[in-house]
Design a protein around this motif. Structure first.
Motif, short mmCIF file in Angstrom:
data_model
loop_
_atom_site.label_atom_id
_atom_site.label_comp_id
_atom_site.label_asym_id
_atom_site.label_seq_id
_atom_site.Cartn_x
_atom_site.Cartn_y
_atom_site.Cartn_z
N GLU A 27 -7.13 -1.28 -5.98
CA GLU A 27 -7.07 -1.94 -5.16
C GLU A 27 -6.58 -3.73 -4.72
O GLU A 27 -6.56 -3.39 -3.44
CB GLU A 27 -9.12 -3.01 -6.10
CG GLU A 27 -9.68 -1.44 -6.30
CD GLU A 27 -10.38 -1.20 -5.70
OE1 GLU A 27 -10.04 -1.66 -4.71
OE2 GLU A 27 -10.04 -0.42 -6.10
N ALA A 37 0.78 -1.40 0.00
CA ALA A 37 0.69 -0.25 0.34
C ALA A 37 0.71 1.09 -0.18
O ALA A 37 0.26 2.29 -0.43
CB ALA A 37 -1.36 0.13 1.00
N LEU A 96 -3.50 -2.41 -2.13
CA LEU A 96 -4.48 -1.90 -0.59
C LEU A 96 -4.18 -3.12 -0.12
O LEU A 96 -4.31 -2.56 1.38
CB LEU A 96 -5.54 -1.04 -1.09
CG LEU A 96 -5.38 0.57 -2.02
CD1 LEU A 96 -6.72 1.41 -1.61
CD2 LEU A 96 -4.63 1.07 -1.43
N LYS A 97 -4.91 -3.72 -0.45
CA LYS A 97 -5.01 -5.18 0.61
C LYS A 97 -4.58 -6.22 0.47
O LYS A 97 -4.83 -6.81 1.70
CB LYS A 97 -6.59 -5.38 0.44
CG LYS A 97 -7.06 -5.95 -1.16
CD LYS A 97 -8.53 -5.78 -0.94
CE LYS A 97 -8.76 -6.41 -2.52
NZ LYS A 97 -10.31 -6.22 -2.81
#
Lengths: 444, 160
Positions: free
Chosen positions: A249, A232, A252-253
């Motif tokens: 996306e 991230a 980020l995770k």
């Protein structure tokens, strides 16, 4: 030339002999009887006006009165054909015909190659949307990224028939099936393995999404692209949000351990390596595999040469190795997915193919192999285990009904019988045409 | 990752300066994406630090941060501007707003902007925000919060 080299070059030589001989791999054929010219009054004007009027009143009847429910458009713009890159729509057509052949022979689906003379994403979207009344589904093929993500996402939102991009959902479905069995075989739990994905293109992004849907915690995934491991706080993350929001996306995770660096750092201690990057050998080094956890699993799926040779991965300590090649064990082969998945989706007139439907197919695919007995060299069925297709079709159709994305409801048994019959018919018809000489034997 | 609850919105303190500088530089580097005229200078760090230092010591600026467990994860800076020709007269202009990627989608941006509005409500008449035209995410963000576009900023290079 060595024996292996000769064997490897044989398909290319035969392809250049057979393609001009057969002048194509698919054709249309009749589905209804013609006993005399009088029948034309039924199948064509004036009789045909009645089904037309009925459909006008209830548009879903088109699926009952025409072949639409058995058709798929194979759409490409020619920008990413195989590993050949942007070679143009005409040059892509042999691949599209090949895909249509697989659709028919493995899934009983009538697929039509549609190669487009535009690369503009908005135009492709417009054209494909306009095709909707003619087809039961859309298969996007060999379209470059990140355009392919955008087109798929838009069309899935805006169309009322399934839209599929095999490089994303198809590869993901088959890979997740292989993952399920491999992890089970080595005695690990899918929800606590660390999975390193090398390459952050269409396939691996979709695989990551499906693994998460299956229950692998997002933080356990590590995605590596050409700039290193995604996390991230990587410097280019804000830019990614605008350039490739799908990769963003994931950044980020994933990667809860905040691994920084490249492929070796990402592989250290990992249980599973899923490489969908660039042709090897040598993209992944033996010592990196050695640094993975015990009983590691390595999928090296670049074509034509895997990121690391399977025997090297084994020597380095991998317990299970899979590749994209048919001449090595454990082929992660897309043809195990789309024919059965589309069969099931079409047979219940699905509006879409959801990730859950893909996951159901993956689980069933894994189960077929498990029932036959897993081994280090058998974590996936092969195309010869052809009952896999009606079984996949069944779970996909049932999931579609469950999720309320099917136009019609059928029982599990009905779906299975119908799928089995249609797929068998496609195989038997081909055999018959060959026996009768309508498909002549290949030239010497 | 952490939940939104354990993130505190508070006024910036002098000791936050290095974290704030880092976030603002990230924001400016992102702007490079939108136009070559936003190419950041090599010594951006020195100038960003001076810029933040002077804002921290000024009555005409506010800086508010989002903090999680001692770490600054988001920042907003606004300046007070006198719109001498217009009414309403006094404007609070948001010049910087940045949240670290992994702390997004927790409405921190909204909390930061609301904190600015709250802090300035007795001192200014309107709140505005400034960002590159092509930053569509910023456009959507401010539209959602009820802002509308009232000014455009066009550019041409003066020298060949």
């Amino acid at each position: 030339m060595t024996y292996l080299e000769e064997r490897a070059s044989r398909p290319a030589i035969l392809a250049m002999k057979y393609h001009p001989f057969y002048k194509g791999k698919i054709q249309t054929a009749l589905k209804c009887p013609v006993s005399s010219y009088d029948d034309f009054a039924i199948w064509y004007t004036p009789g045909v006006a009645e089904p037309c009027k009925a459909i006008q009143k209830n548009v879903d009847l088109v699926f009952e009165y025409t072949n639409r429910a058995n058709t798929v458009a194979i759409v490409t713009d020619g920008t990413r054909i195989l590993g050949l890159g942007d070679i143009g729509p005409e040059a892509g057509l042999p691949v599209m015909e090949g895909k249509a052949l697989l659709f028919k022979y493995l899934g009983g689906v009538d697929a039509f190659p549609i190669a487009l003379a535009t690369k503009d994403a908005e135009k492709i979207i417009e054209v494909v949307k306009a095709l909707e009344p003619s087809f039961g589904g859309i298969n996007l093929e060999d379209i470059e990224k990140p355009k392919c993500f955008y087109i798929l996402e838009r069309l899935r939102q805006e169309m009322r028939i399934p839209v599929w991009h095999d490089d994303q959902q198809g590869t993901a479905t088959v890979t997740v099936a292989a993952f399920i069995n491999a992890v089970k075989y080595v005695g690990k739990r899918f929800n606590d393995v660390i999975v390193t994905l090398i390459g952050a293109g269409a396939a691996n992004i979709a695989i990551a999404r499906l693994l998460i849907a299956y229950g692998v915690p997002p933080g356990n995934l590590r995605l590596v692209d050409s700039k290193g491991v995604l996390h991230a706080e990587r410097d280019d993350i804000d830019k990614l949000q605008f350039q490739d929001k799908w990769k963003y996306e994931m950044a980020l995770k994933t990667n809860k351990d905040r691994i920084v660096g490249g492929i070796p750092e990402a592989l250290k201690g990992a249980d599973v390596c899923i490489a969908m990057s660039k042709p090897g050998p040598g993209v992944i080094k033996k010592e990196w595999i050695t640094a993975m956890a015990d009983n590691s699993i390595v999928f090296a799926c670049a074509n034509p040469i895997p990121e690391i040779w399977p025997w090297e991965a084994k020597e380095a300590g991998a317990k299970i190795v899979a590749t994209g090649r048919s001449d090595f064990p454990n082929q992660v082969n897309n043809s195990l997915g789309f024919p059965g998945i589309f069969r099931g989706a079409l047979d219940v007139r699905a509006y879409t193919i959801t990730d859950e439907m893909c996951l159901a197919a993956a689980v069933e695919l894994a189960r077929v192999a498990e029932e036959k007995g897993l081994s280090e060299e058998y974590i996936l069925p092969t195309m010869e285990d052809w009952e896999v297709y009606p079984r996949e079709a069944t779970v996909v159709a049932m999931k579609a009904i469950d999720q309320g994305v099917a136009r019609i409801k059928k029982s599990r048994n009905e779906v299975y019988e119908e799928a089995y019959k249609k797929i068998k018919a496609a195989r038997d018809q081909t055999k018959l045409l060959m026996e009768k000489g309508f498909i002549p034997p290949p030239p010497e | 990752m952490g939940s939104a609850q354990d993130i505190e919105i508070r006024d910036a303190k002098p000791e936050d300066i290095n974290s704030i500088v880092e976030l603002v530089i990230r924001l400016k580097r992102l702007n490079e994406e939108f136009d070559p005229l936003f190419k950041t200078r090599d010594d951006i760090a020195i100038h960003t630090k001076k810029y933040i230092e002077s804002a921290l010591g000024s009555e005409e600026s506010v800086i508010i941060v989002a903090e999680r467990k001692g770490k600054v994860v988001g920042v907003v800076k606004a300046d007070i501007v006198d719109r001498i020709f217009y009414e309403p007269r006094i404007e609070g202009r948001i010049k910087e707003l940045y949240v670290l990627p992994e702390f997004r989608r927790k409405e921190l941006g909204k909390r930061l902007v609301n904190a600015v509005i709250d802090k300035l409500k007795n001192r200014v008449d309107i709140i505005t925000a400034e960002f590159p035209t092509l930053n569509e995410i910023a456009v959507r963000f401010y539209n959602t919060l009820g802002f509308r576009c009232i000014m455009s900023n066009y550019a041409i290079e003066a020298r060949e």
